[in-house]
Design a protein around this motif. Structure first.
Motif, PDB file in Angstrom:
ATOM      1  N   LEU A   1       0.823  -1.210   0.000  1.00 20.57           N
ATOM      2  CA  LEU A   1       0.000   0.000   0.000  1.00 20.57           C
ATOM      3  C   LEU A   1       0.858   1.261   0.000  1.00 20.57           C
ATOM      4  CD1 LEU A   1      -2.793   1.240   0.077  1.00 20.57           C
ATOM      5  CD2 LEU A   1      -2.740   1.047   2.559  1.00 20.57           C
ATOM      6  N   TRP A   2       1.955   1.289   0.764  1.00 21.16           N
ATOM      7  CA  TRP A   2       2.802   2.491   0.807  1.00 21.16           C
ATOM      8  C   TRP A   2       3.472   2.743  -0.527  1.00 21.16           C
ATOM      9  CZ3 TRP A   2       7.991   2.083  -0.133  1.00 21.16           C
ATOM     10  CH2 TRP A   2       8.568   0.823   0.011  1.00 21.16           C
ATOM     11  N   GLN A   3       3.758   1.669  -1.300  1.00 20.45           N
ATOM     12  CA  GLN A   3       4.345   1.853  -2.620  1.00 20.45           C
ATOM     13  C   GLN A   3       3.340   2.481  -3.584  1.00 20.45           C
ATOM     14  OE1 GLN A   3       5.518  -2.304  -2.963  1.00 20.45           O
ATOM     15  NE2 GLN A   3       7.635  -1.650  -3.247  1.00 20.45           N
ATOM     16  N   ILE A   4       2.107   2.052  -3.493  1.00 21.99           N
ATOM     17  CA  ILE A   4       1.049   2.638  -4.324  1.00 21.99           C
ATOM     18  C   ILE A   4       0.849   4.093  -3.953  1.00 21.99           C
ATOM     19  CG2 ILE A   4      -1.422   2.555  -4.860  1.00 21.99           C
ATOM     20  CD1 ILE A   4      -1.204  -0.515  -4.421  1.00 21.99           C
ATOM     21  N   TYR A   5       0.840   4.392  -2.654  1.00 21.40           N
ATOM     22  CA  TYR A   5       0.698   5.770  -2.200  1.00 21.40           C
ATOM     23  C   TYR A   5       1.848   6.632  -2.730  1.00 21.40           C
ATOM     24  CZ  TYR A   5       0.621   9.806   0.859  1.00 21.40           C
ATOM     25  OH  TYR A   5       0.619  11.084   1.335  1.00 21.40           O
ATOM     26  N   ASN A   6       3.083   6.115  -2.637  1.00 24.80           N
ATOM     27  CA  ASN A   6       4.243   6.870  -3.130  1.00 24.80           C
ATOM     28  C   ASN A   6       4.159   7.130  -4.623  1.00 24.80           C
ATOM     29  OD1 ASN A   6       5.437   7.131  -0.641  1.00 24.80           O
ATOM     30  ND2 ASN A   6       6.780   5.377  -0.898  1.00 24.80           N
ATOM     31  N   LEU A   7       3.735   6.141  -5.391  1.00 20.25           N
ATOM     32  CA  LEU A   7       3.604   6.320  -6.834  1.00 20.25           C
ATOM     33  C   LEU A   7       2.565   7.384  -7.167  1.00 20.25           C
ATOM     34  CD1 LEU A   7       3.746   2.636  -8.115  1.00 20.25           C
ATOM     35  CD2 LEU A   7       5.460   4.420  -8.459  1.00 20.25           C
ATOM     36  N   GLU A   8       1.422   7.341  -6.492  1.00 24.16           N
ATOM     37  CA  GLU A   8       0.375   8.326  -6.738  1.00 24.16           C
ATOM     38  C   GLU A   8       0.818   9.726  -6.307  1.00 24.16           C
ATOM     39  OE1 GLU A   8      -2.564   8.102  -8.374  1.00 24.16           O
ATOM     40  OE2 GLU A   8      -1.787   6.137  -8.913  1.00 24.16           O
ATOM     41  N   PHE A   9       1.514   9.812  -5.184  1.00 23.86           N
ATOM     42  CA  PHE A   9       2.014  11.087  -4.681  1.00 23.86           C
ATOM     43  C   PHE A   9       3.004  11.697  -5.668  1.00 23.86           C
ATOM     44  CE2 PHE A   9       5.032  13.427  -1.868  1.00 23.86           C
ATOM     45  CZ  PHE A   9       4.149  14.390  -1.418  1.00 23.86           C
ATOM     46  N   THR A  10       3.937  10.877  -6.143  1.00 28.16           N
ATOM     47  CA  THR A  10       4.936  11.340  -7.101  1.00 28.16           C
ATOM     48  C   THR A  10       4.292  11.760  -8.407  1.00 28.16           C
ATOM     49  OG1 THR A  10       6.550   9.847  -6.118  1.00 28.16           O
ATOM     50  CG2 THR A  10       7.049  10.677  -8.311  1.00 28.16           C
ATOM     51  N   LYS A  11       3.350  10.999  -8.885  1.00 31.72           N
ATOM     52  CA  LYS A  11       2.645  11.330 -10.126  1.00 31.72           C
ATOM     53  C   LYS A  11       1.904  12.653  -9.991  1.00 31.72           C
ATOM     54  CE  LYS A  11      -0.925   9.728 -13.219  1.00 31.72           C
ATOM     55  NZ  LYS A  11      -2.180   9.010 -13.237  1.00 31.72           N
ATOM     56  N   SER A  12       1.229  12.843  -8.871  1.00 30.95           N
ATOM     57  CA  SER A  12       0.481  14.075  -8.634  1.00 30.95           C
ATOM     58  C   SER A  12       1.396  15.296  -8.613  1.00 30.95           C
ATOM     59  CB  SER A  12      -0.279  13.970  -7.310  1.00 30.95           C
ATOM     60  OG  SER A  12      -0.907  15.176  -6.988  1.00 30.95           O
ATOM     61  N   ILE A  13       2.515  15.196  -7.919  1.00 31.56           N
ATOM     62  CA  ILE A  13       3.464  16.317  -7.838  1.00 31.56           C
ATOM     63  C   ILE A  13       4.041  16.622  -9.222  1.00 31.56           C
ATOM     64  CG2 ILE A  13       5.715  17.029  -6.947  1.00 31.56           C
ATOM     65  CD1 ILE A  13       4.960  15.470  -4.390  1.00 31.56           C
ATOM     66  N   THR A  14       4.430  15.596  -9.958  1.00 27.77           N
ATOM     67  CA  THR A  14       5.003  15.794 -11.290  1.00 27.77           C
ATOM     68  C   THR A  14       4.001  16.470 -12.213  1.00 27.77           C
ATOM     69  OG1 THR A  14       6.395  13.857 -10.994  1.00 27.77           O
ATOM     70  CG2 THR A  14       6.086  14.638 -13.246  1.00 27.77           C
TER      71      THR A  14
END
Length: 72
Positions: free
Chosen positions: A3-16
């Motif tokens: 779950l934390w990996q999915i959260y990190n991917l979504e967070f990074t995508k949103s910021i980018t």
């Protein structure tokens, strides 16, 4: 995938997406003990990283014109 990996991917995508969008002229977010703010103009994205523990500030300038971002 955890779950934390999915959260990190979504967070990074949103910021980018926010950093490189047409309407993403300014914004900010907090990550642990740092507050990161950005300002975008026609030539650069300027990231200011403020360390809330030490009061230190780091500024990073990213030249947008030299980046190649392929479109899908």
């Amino acid at each position: 995938m955890f779950l934390w990996q999915i959260y990190n991917l979504e967070f990074t995508k949103s910021i980018t997406e926010q950093l490189f969008s047409e309407s993403g002229a300014t914004g900010s977010f907090t990550l642990e003990d740092s507050t990161i703010t950005w300002t975008q103009n026609s030539d650069n994205i300027i990231l200011d990283v403020y360390d809330t523990l030490t009061g230190g500030m780091t500024t990073i300038t990213i030249p947008v014109g030299s980046l190649y971002i392929p479109t899908p």
